[in-house]
Design a protein around this motif. Structure first.
Motif, PDB file in Angstrom:
ATOM      1  N   VAL A 100      -2.777   6.307   3.928  1.00  0.00           N
ATOM      2  CA  VAL A 100      -3.320   5.349   3.470  1.00  0.00           C
ATOM      3  C   VAL A 100      -2.899   3.972   4.010  1.00  0.00           C
ATOM      4  O   VAL A 100      -3.627   2.919   4.288  1.00  0.00           O
ATOM      5  CB  VAL A 100      -3.205   5.266   1.891  1.00  0.00           C
ATOM      6  N   LEU A 108       0.547  10.949   1.988  1.00  0.00           N
ATOM      7  CA  LEU A 108      -0.651  10.020   1.364  1.00  0.00           C
ATOM      8  C   LEU A 108      -0.224   8.602   1.705  1.00  0.00           C
ATOM      9  O   LEU A 108      -1.142   7.908   2.233  1.00  0.00           O
ATOM     10  CB  LEU A 108      -1.122  10.300   0.148  1.00  0.00           C
ATOM     11  N   ASN A 109       0.983   8.260   1.597  1.00  0.00           N
ATOM     12  CA  ASN A 109       1.432   6.877   1.638  1.00  0.00           C
ATOM     13  C   ASN A 109       1.219   6.616   3.224  1.00  0.00           C
ATOM     14  O   ASN A 109       0.787   5.489   3.641  1.00  0.00           O
ATOM     15  CB  ASN A 109       2.910   7.009   1.435  1.00  0.00           C
ATOM     16  N   ILE A 155       0.692  -1.240  -0.026  1.00  0.00           N
ATOM     17  CA  ILE A 155       0.078  -0.037   0.098  1.00  0.00           C
ATOM     18  C   ILE A 155       0.990   1.461  -0.111  1.00  0.00           C
ATOM     19  O   ILE A 155       0.738   2.149  -0.831  1.00  0.00           O
ATOM     20  CB  ILE A 155      -0.961   0.181   0.953  1.00  0.00           C
ATOM     21  N   VAL A 162       0.782   3.713  -3.377  1.00  0.00           N
ATOM     22  CA  VAL A 162       0.177   4.862  -3.060  1.00  0.00           C
ATOM     23  C   VAL A 162       1.310   6.223  -3.254  1.00  0.00           C
ATOM     24  O   VAL A 162       1.089   7.100  -3.963  1.00  0.00           O
ATOM     25  CB  VAL A 162      -0.334   5.203  -1.874  1.00  0.00           C
TER      26      VAL A 162
END
Lengths: 255, 239
Positions: free
Chosen positions: B164, B160-161, B127, B131
């Motif tokens: 998320v 965002l990494n 993820i 991302v």
């Protein structure tokens, strides 16, 4: 830097456990933790058995109990998290010392605590008895792709480079009157991080050339006395796992 | 190095028993499939020159995870590195880098559970990297404009990494969490805390990427087709 690349959790000894081939120890540690996680959490009595198995391994590895327990504080942040669970968990609730505690929350906290602790103790046992390069050799023998062992080998080599470089930069900062506290150190760290990376890369490039010129081909040369795993080594290494498997199985029987 | 390892547990490493066995297995399988795919694709990205770079990035993530900055009393954050490795060495090699860090931490530093490796790798190496790289790729026109654009791209990708990846944990907890905490509590704790960590991660990632791009633009994977291809070839010939 050219020393044995020891890691802080390694306890060099000469014991039967230390001498076991690393791939056996990795597989045994992994399967052991799988057994722990697979044990139903309500089988409280079974969880008393696992520390006995680990204790026997520590005895065979000549690891002092205090040494392991001091390093088990790694787990403390999880303890804090687990304490919250009985307070915030869903109904039904039980009264205890004037507090209203959630029953699923209590069970959940117990579950995380006991399995997390046993997992940490198992990893610590593996780390204490296996040096870094033995671990790489073990992963190599477990058929990890050459690409992965190459990156891992270089990583372990470069950790020393980065730590040394960071030490020099920190010393330089402190000697110029830098005294970082709380959030403000993030700025200095972040600004320093970019420089640290470039400095480390440039040093690392030279290290890589030196490694190549000494005949490094991308795989770990097998120098250690820990030979290929014999059938006997596997039997010895997997014996504690067998006990753990019996414990996990009995957990399912009594619940 | 010693003594600081225990701090790095806080951010996202899950311990054994946090999710139940079937969930561990499920995400172990997810992580394995992703790692095999990454290992196959990474071969094309990795040569004599980029291998040491990958090693250094991996070591860097490993080392930087030990440098903690306090966020709240009792909680400190560290770099997860997903966006950083994706921007510097690409998503495939980057996945392997993060996975190696996690495996070594689990095996040698008792950091993150062995059976939680699947979920940890899913969160941070799958993820996080996907991302981070996706966002960086989407913002590449901005990154090409110069130092400020590149810093902004790296910051947003890293932020965002982190957030998320924290959501990934919430999903895993929702599927097979064995704790008694309600999902809302976990969601609030994880996402709120990681929004803060994400800011630190963004700052550090932006600083690192811009520093590397300033000195060695040939080493930034995201910009590999953009700038000074001649320099890249020259650097390749040097090793």
């Amino acid at each position: 830097m050219g020393a044995g690349h020891a890691h802080p959790l390694h306890l060099p000894r000469d014991s039967a456990v230390h001498r076991l081939p690393p791939q056996v120890k990795i597989v045994a540690a992994f399967l052991g933790v799988v057994c722990v996680v697979a044990t139903p959490r309500e089988a409280f009595i079974v969880f008393a058995g696992y520390p006995l198995v680990l204790g026997a391994v520590w005895w065979a590895a000549r690891i002092p109990l205090g040494w392991i327990l001091r390093r088990a504080v790694i787990e403390l942040p999880f303890v804090v998290l687990a304490v919250l669970l009985p307070l915030t968990g869903p109904d039904p609730r039980i009264e205890w010392l004037g507090m209203s505690l959630s029953e699923p929350g209590l069970l959940g906290a117990w579950n995380i605590l006991v399995k997390g602790t046993l997992g940490v103790l198992t990893s610590l046992t593996l780390a204490a008895t296996t040096s870094m390069r033995d671990l790489l050799v073990g992963l190599q023998r477990l058929r990890a792709p050459a690409l992965v062992t190459t990156i891992a080998t270089l990583m372990l080599r470069y950790v020393d480079v980065i730590v040394a470089e960071a030490g020099r930069m920190r010393l330089a900062r402190i000697s110029r009157g830098h005294d970082p506290r709380f959030l403000w150190q993030a700025g200095a760290t972040a600004r320093g991080v970019g420089a640290l990376f470039v400095r480390s890369y440039e040093r690392g490039e030279r290290v890589h050339l030196a490694m190549l010129s000494r005949g490094w081909s991308g795989t770990m040369p097998v120098l250690s006395t820990a030979g290929l795993a014999t059938r006997r080594a596997w039997m010895v290494g997997l014996a504690p796992v067998a006990v753990a498997a019996v414990l996990a199985g009995s957990g399912w029987v009594i619940v | 190095m010693s003594g600081s390892t225990h701090d790095s547990v806080v951010a996202m490493h899950m311990s054994d028993g946090l999710v139940n066995a079937p969930t561990s297995l499920l995400f172990g399988a997810v992580a394995l499939v992703w790692l095999v795919l990454a290992a196959l694709r990474a071969r094309a990205d990795l040569d004599d020159r980029t291998a040491p770079m990958a090693g250094l990035v991996t070591a860097f993530v490993f080392a930087v995870q030990m440098i903690n900055f306090p966020i709240l009393p009792g909680a400190s954050g560290h770099l997860l590195g997903g966006a950083l490795v994706a921007i510097l060495v690409g998503p495939w090699v980057g996945t392997l880098c993060i996975a190696i860090v996690l495996v070594v931490q689990a095996l040698l530093f008792a950091d993150g559970g062995l059976t939680a490796l699947g979920t940890n790798i899913t969160n941070m190496a799958l993820i996080g990297v996907v991302v981070g790289y996706g966002v960086a790729l989407a913002l590449r026109p901005l990154a090409r404009r110069g130092k400020g654009g590149l810093a902004a791209t790296a910051f947003v990708a890293a932020f965002l990494n982190t957030v998320v990846a924290a959501l990934g944990f919430v999903v895993e907890y929702a599927i097979g969490g064995s704790g008694g905490a309600s999902l809302g509590t976990v969601f609030g704790l994880m996402v709120g805390l990681h929004a803060l960590i994400g800011i630190g991660e963004g700052v550090i990632t932006a600083a690192t990427v811009t520093a590397v791009a300033a000195v060695r633009p040939d080493l930034v994977y995201l910009l590999r087709h953009e700038r000074r291809p001649l320099l890249r070839r020259a650097a390749g010939a040097a090793s």
